[in-house]
Design an enzyme around this catalytic site. Sequence first.
Site, PDB file in Angstrom:
ATOM      1  N   ASP A  67       0.813  -1.210   0.000  1.00  0.00           N
ATOM      2  CA  ASP A  67       0.000   0.000   0.000  1.00  0.00           C
ATOM      3  C   ASP A  67       0.849   1.264   0.000  1.00  0.00           C
ATOM      4  O   ASP A  67       2.070   1.226   0.138  1.00  0.00           O
ATOM      5  CB  ASP A  67      -0.943   0.015   1.208  1.00  0.00           C
ATOM      6  CG  ASP A  67      -0.283  -0.519   2.486  1.00  0.00           C
ATOM      7  OD1 ASP A  67       0.941  -0.311   2.654  1.00  0.00           O
ATOM      8  OD2 ASP A  67      -0.971  -1.135   3.307  1.00  0.00           O
ATOM      9  N   ASN A 136      -7.703  -3.852  14.364  1.00  0.00           N
ATOM     10  CA  ASN A 136      -9.068  -4.184  13.955  1.00  0.00           C
ATOM     11  C   ASN A 136      -9.099  -5.306  12.926  1.00  0.00           C
ATOM     12  O   ASN A 136     -10.137  -5.565  12.310  1.00  0.00           O
ATOM     13  CB  ASN A 136      -9.791  -2.941  13.418  1.00  0.00           C
ATOM     14  CG  ASN A 136      -9.121  -2.370  12.176  1.00  0.00           C
ATOM     15  OD1 ASN A 136      -8.105  -2.888  11.698  1.00  0.00           O
ATOM     16  ND2 ASN A 136      -9.676  -1.293  11.652  1.00  0.00           N
TER      17      ASN A 136
END
Length: 249
Positions: A67, A136
């Site tokens: 990314d 998360n």
Amino acid sequence: MKIYKTKDYDAMSRKAADIISAQIIMKPNCVLGLATGSTPVGAYRQLVEWYNQGVLDFSEVTTVNLDEYKGLPRDNDQSYYYFMNEHLFKKVNIDKSRTFLPDGMEADSETACRTYNEIIHATGGVDLQLLGLGHNGHIGFNEPDTSYAKETHCVTLSERTIQANMRFFASEQDVPRQAYTMGIKTIMSARSILVVVSGEDKAEIVKTAFFGPVTPQVPASILQFHSNVTLVADEGALSQCPALFHSAK
């Protein structure tokens, strides 16, 4: 899934570097999928040390990163291009023309994602994909969602991820709100996957991701369906998990 339990972060880093170096030695022209963040820094440090000792040769290696922040130029010290250059690329004999990240300065998301997908496909596929694990359950910047994104896409970062990244920026306002990231299909297409996790604060998500139900609400849980995943984690990160792992020094 093969799970290695290490005593601490340093041991985790060395074991991860062992696995990455074995891939390079077995296939000198391999394609490595690389990750950023604080967790893989120790592994990169160990790889550089082995390169300096003459153990590793990066001259034929190709890399594709997971990314990149949207809107950060490569010379920004918080861009992932800058990170990779500082921690690995400029310290080994890798051919910079074969190191790829999404173009964070391409304002048109469709163009940026299509171009990066084409680059990844042109490499012939990732041999070993390195991953960290977000609190998360995100991998890359694939955040919890109702479905899995397939290939490179533009993500609006969750508030929790923005808060986690604040420590790297002068203020919350400076933290990018979007990023380009490989999709789950691209990650799952890698021939092998290496996940590195450290710290007791990750214990709950490790248990949820690798021993709970597979759901896009916990993106990393999809890794349970991959045929060749290795998890290297320290005692703290594995403290809530069943004792189904190998010990590693």
